[in-house]
Design a protein around this motif. Structure first.
Motif, PDB file in Angstrom:
ATOM      1  N   VAL A 248      -1.988   3.747   2.882  1.00 34.14           N
ATOM      2  CA  VAL A 248      -0.575   3.135   2.610  1.00 34.14           C
ATOM      3  C   VAL A 248      -0.393   3.227   1.288  1.00 34.14           C
ATOM      4  O   VAL A 248      -1.274   2.634   0.477  1.00 34.14           O
ATOM      5  CB  VAL A 248      -0.894   1.677   3.065  1.00 34.14           C
ATOM      6  CG1 VAL A 248       0.445   1.059   2.868  1.00 34.14           C
ATOM      7  CG2 VAL A 248      -0.837   1.765   4.621  1.00 34.14           C
ATOM      8  N   PRO A 249       0.650   3.675   0.735  1.00 35.40           N
ATOM      9  CA  PRO A 249       0.877   3.514  -0.940  1.00 35.40           C
ATOM     10  C   PRO A 249       1.251   2.025  -1.333  1.00 35.40           C
ATOM     11  O   PRO A 249       2.233   1.566  -0.761  1.00 35.40           O
ATOM     12  CB  PRO A 249       2.159   4.527  -1.045  1.00 35.40           C
ATOM     13  CG  PRO A 249       2.652   4.529   0.218  1.00 35.40           C
ATOM     14  CD  PRO A 249       1.570   4.256   1.252  1.00 35.40           C
ATOM     15  N   LEU A 250       0.227   1.633  -2.015  1.00 39.63           N
ATOM     16  CA  LEU A 250       0.428  -0.038  -2.279  1.00 39.63           C
ATOM     17  C   LEU A 250       1.042  -0.083  -3.855  1.00 39.63           C
ATOM     18  O   LEU A 250       0.521   0.368  -4.648  1.00 39.63           O
ATOM     19  CB  LEU A 250      -0.836  -0.715  -2.110  1.00 39.63           C
ATOM     20  CG  LEU A 250      -1.354  -0.766  -0.832  1.00 39.63           C
ATOM     21  CD1 LEU A 250      -2.861  -1.407  -1.034  1.00 39.63           C
ATOM     22  CD2 LEU A 250      -0.568  -1.326   0.258  1.00 39.63           C
ATOM     23  N   ALA A 251       2.198  -0.720  -4.010  1.00 42.00           N
ATOM     24  CA  ALA A 251       2.977  -0.722  -5.200  1.00 42.00           C
ATOM     25  C   ALA A 251       2.388  -2.159  -5.833  1.00 42.00           C
ATOM     26  O   ALA A 251       2.100  -2.067  -6.985  1.00 42.00           O
ATOM     27  CB  ALA A 251       4.241  -1.118  -5.123  1.00 42.00           C
ATOM     28  N   ALA A 252       1.918  -3.210  -4.865  1.00 46.82           N
ATOM     29  CA  ALA A 252       1.098  -4.289  -5.669  1.00 46.82           C
ATOM     30  C   ALA A 252       0.489  -5.087  -4.387  1.00 46.82           C
ATOM     31  O   ALA A 252       1.051  -4.830  -3.133  1.00 46.82           O
ATOM     32  CB  ALA A 252       2.299  -5.096  -6.188  1.00 46.82           C
ATOM     33  N   CYS A 253      -0.651  -5.656  -4.794  1.00 44.55           N
ATOM     34  CA  CYS A 253      -1.215  -6.598  -3.811  1.00 44.55           C
ATOM     35  C   CYS A 253      -1.361  -8.135  -4.217  1.00 44.55           C
ATOM     36  O   CYS A 253      -1.710  -8.214  -5.430  1.00 44.55           O
ATOM     37  CB  CYS A 253      -2.675  -5.877  -3.653  1.00 44.55           C
ATOM     38  SG  CYS A 253      -2.758  -4.293  -2.893  1.00 44.55           S
ATOM     39  N   LEU A 254      -0.674  -8.909  -3.587  1.00 49.23           N
ATOM     40  CA  LEU A 254      -0.524 -10.420  -3.833  1.00 49.23           C
ATOM     41  C   LEU A 254      -1.381 -11.366  -2.864  1.00 49.23           C
ATOM     42  O   LEU A 254      -1.171 -11.370  -1.817  1.00 49.23           O
ATOM     43  CB  LEU A 254       0.722 -10.838  -3.855  1.00 49.23           C
ATOM     44  CG  LEU A 254       1.955 -10.034  -4.406  1.00 49.23           C
ATOM     45  CD1 LEU A 254       3.246 -10.614  -4.349  1.00 49.23           C
ATOM     46  CD2 LEU A 254       1.455  -9.876  -5.936  1.00 49.23           C
ATOM     47  N   PRO A 255      -2.581 -11.675  -3.354  1.00 49.17           N
ATOM     48  CA  PRO A 255      -3.485 -12.610  -2.511  1.00 49.17           C
ATOM     49  C   PRO A 255      -2.878 -13.935  -2.691  1.00 49.17           C
ATOM     50  O   PRO A 255      -2.674 -14.492  -3.642  1.00 49.17           O
ATOM     51  CB  PRO A 255      -4.895 -12.432  -3.239  1.00 49.17           C
ATOM     52  CG  PRO A 255      -4.573 -12.172  -4.468  1.00 49.17           C
ATOM     53  CD  PRO A 255      -3.234 -11.562  -4.800  1.00 49.17           C
ATOM     54  N   PHE A 256      -3.425 -14.718  -1.470  1.00 51.62           N
ATOM     55  CA  PHE A 256      -2.817 -16.152  -1.556  1.00 51.62           C
ATOM     56  C   PHE A 256      -4.033 -16.954  -0.861  1.00 51.62           C
ATOM     57  O   PHE A 256      -4.966 -16.341  -0.095  1.00 51.62           O
ATOM     58  CB  PHE A 256      -1.782 -16.399  -0.551  1.00 51.62           C
ATOM     59  CG  PHE A 256      -0.221 -15.888  -1.003  1.00 51.62           C
ATOM     60  CD1 PHE A 256       0.351 -16.897  -1.946  1.00 51.62           C
ATOM     61  CD2 PHE A 256       0.089 -14.745  -1.030  1.00 51.62           C
ATOM     62  CE1 PHE A 256       1.487 -16.550  -2.701  1.00 51.62           C
ATOM     63  CE2 PHE A 256       1.293 -14.260  -1.673  1.00 51.62           C
ATOM     64  CZ  PHE A 256       1.907 -15.083  -2.284  1.00 51.62           C
ATOM     65  N   PRO A 257      -4.416 -18.202  -0.922  1.00 47.12           N
ATOM     66  CA  PRO A 257      -5.317 -18.923  -0.681  1.00 47.12           C
ATOM     67  C   PRO A 257      -5.391 -18.900   1.032  1.00 47.12           C
ATOM     68  O   PRO A 257      -4.384 -18.468   1.806  1.00 47.12           O
ATOM     69  CB  PRO A 257      -5.147 -20.375  -0.866  1.00 47.12           C
ATOM     70  CG  PRO A 257      -4.417 -20.243  -2.049  1.00 47.12           C
ATOM     71  CD  PRO A 257      -3.578 -18.960  -1.977  1.00 47.12           C
ATOM     72  N   ASP A 258      -6.326 -18.599   1.661  1.00 44.92           N
ATOM     73  CA  ASP A 258      -6.507 -18.846   3.059  1.00 44.92           C
ATOM     74  C   ASP A 258      -5.665 -20.014   4.002  1.00 44.92           C
ATOM     75  O   ASP A 258      -5.498 -21.069   3.430  1.00 44.92           O
ATOM     76  CB  ASP A 258      -8.140 -19.260   3.670  1.00 44.92           C
ATOM     77  CG  ASP A 258      -8.427 -18.787   5.236  1.00 44.92           C
ATOM     78  OD1 ASP A 258      -7.518 -18.194   5.791  1.00 44.92           O
ATOM     79  OD2 ASP A 258      -9.221 -19.220   5.763  1.00 44.92           O
TER      80      ASP A 258
END
Length: 327
Positions: A248-258
């Motif tokens: 998958v071409p990922l332009a950005a990855c945004l993590p959030f808390p569980d």
């Protein structure tokens, strides 16, 4: 909250050593609690639990086993405490009525497969499920909860994170010492490659079932565009890495808390990121159910499932549980 970095350091560093006395007290409290006898249900009870705080894949395993039980014609009910929700139960989840704010995100996913009872008191939840006709129960989490006797307690281990620095909370991610928890388990489900050597810390007597997380082909979801991926799960990187393995071409990855409850400012951030990259928003089913209904149409959820190293292993486990595995 995000887990502290020292939880994943091999020796935990000076912070873990400083917190070690508090960890000893926490472990003693857990040991005292799990010694209490629980109510033994008249139907078999299986628990998908783990030894660490945060996601290891418990709900994914519960969903997999629940689907297999439904395919067998069993009247399975899920039990969960509804983490992130406000109801204490027992209450049967109604996806048309309840939201993640009321019953938690996992409960909504489980209820898509089979009836799901949310109850802080697991024994009360079991009684409600049995009264509704359940002939077997699958618990999502609750390994350290003694309220309900577990005929088949399973430990789910994330191969990438293992047992962290080996310390119990708050010095590390463990809910109890590995040896203590493993002594109560009937089997281990190791998800992903064992990158930390976690299996070496487990008793040889315990069977280890190996699986990996697999995703659907994202091509039809993306229609040739790139993705802005976001996730509020125990380890967001597990989702992002899975997408990369799928190409998958990922332009950005945004993590959030569980279990992150998405607010208006989070939605603006996501919308702006997608517009800025001319990309599609991509997330997990667990995150999708926490989004406002009006926003979900702007997001595509990537389904995640277990791919077993031995495809017959989970059914053999269920056979053992249902046909003579009661202790």
């Amino acid at each position: 909250m995000h887990p502290p970095r020292f939880w994943s350091q091999p020796d935990g560093g000076w912070i873990a050593r400083l917190l070690a006395p508090a960890s000893t007290l926490y472990a003693l409290g857990t040991a005292r609690r799990v010694r209490r006898p629980g109510w033994r249900a008249p139907v078999p009870v299986l628990c998908c639990g783990n030894l660490t705080a945060g996601g290891a894949g418990k709900t994914t395993l519960a969903l997999d086993l629940g689907r297999r039980l439904v395919a067998r014609g069993r009247t399975v009910h899920f039990l969960t405490r509804g983490y992130g929700g406000r109801v204490r139960g027992p209450v049967r989840v109604d996806p048309a009525l309840h939201t993640a704010a009321t019953v938690g995100d996992e409960a909504l996913l489980l209820a898509r497969v089979a009836p799901c009872i949310v109850a802080a008191d697991r024994a009360a939840g079991a009684r409600a499920a049995i009264a509704a006709g359940a002939d077997c129960l699958v618990m999502d989490d609750g390994f350290q909860n003694p309220g309900l006797y577990q005929d088949m307690p399973l430990l789910v281990v994330d191969g990438a994170s293992g047992f962290g620095n080996g310390y119990v909370l708050p010095a590390g991610p463990l809910r109890e010492p590995v040896a203590a928890g493993a002594a109560r388990a009937r089997a281990i489900v190791l998800i992903g490659d064992d990158l930390t050597g976690a299996s070496a810390a487990l008793p040889e007597r315990l069977p280890v079932l190996r699986a990996r997380l697999d995703m659907d082909d994202a091509g039809w979801l993306l229609d040739g565009r790139s993705a802005v991926a976001f996730a509020g799960i125990g380890r967001p990187d597990k989702f992002f890495d899975g997408l990369r393995r799928q190409g998958v071409p990922l332009a950005a990855c945004l993590p959030f808390p569980d279990h992150h409850p998405y607010r208006d400012h989070d939605l603006r951030r996501l919308r702006d990121a997608a517009r800025g990259h001319d990309a599609i928003l991509l997330t997990t089913p667990k995150d999708a159910v926490r989004l406002p209904v009006a926003f979900r149409s702007q997001v595509r959820a990537m389904d995640v499932r277990l791919a077993w190293a031995d495809p017959s292993a989970p059914d053999r486990l269920l056979d053992l549980w249902l046909e003579g595995g009661r202790q």
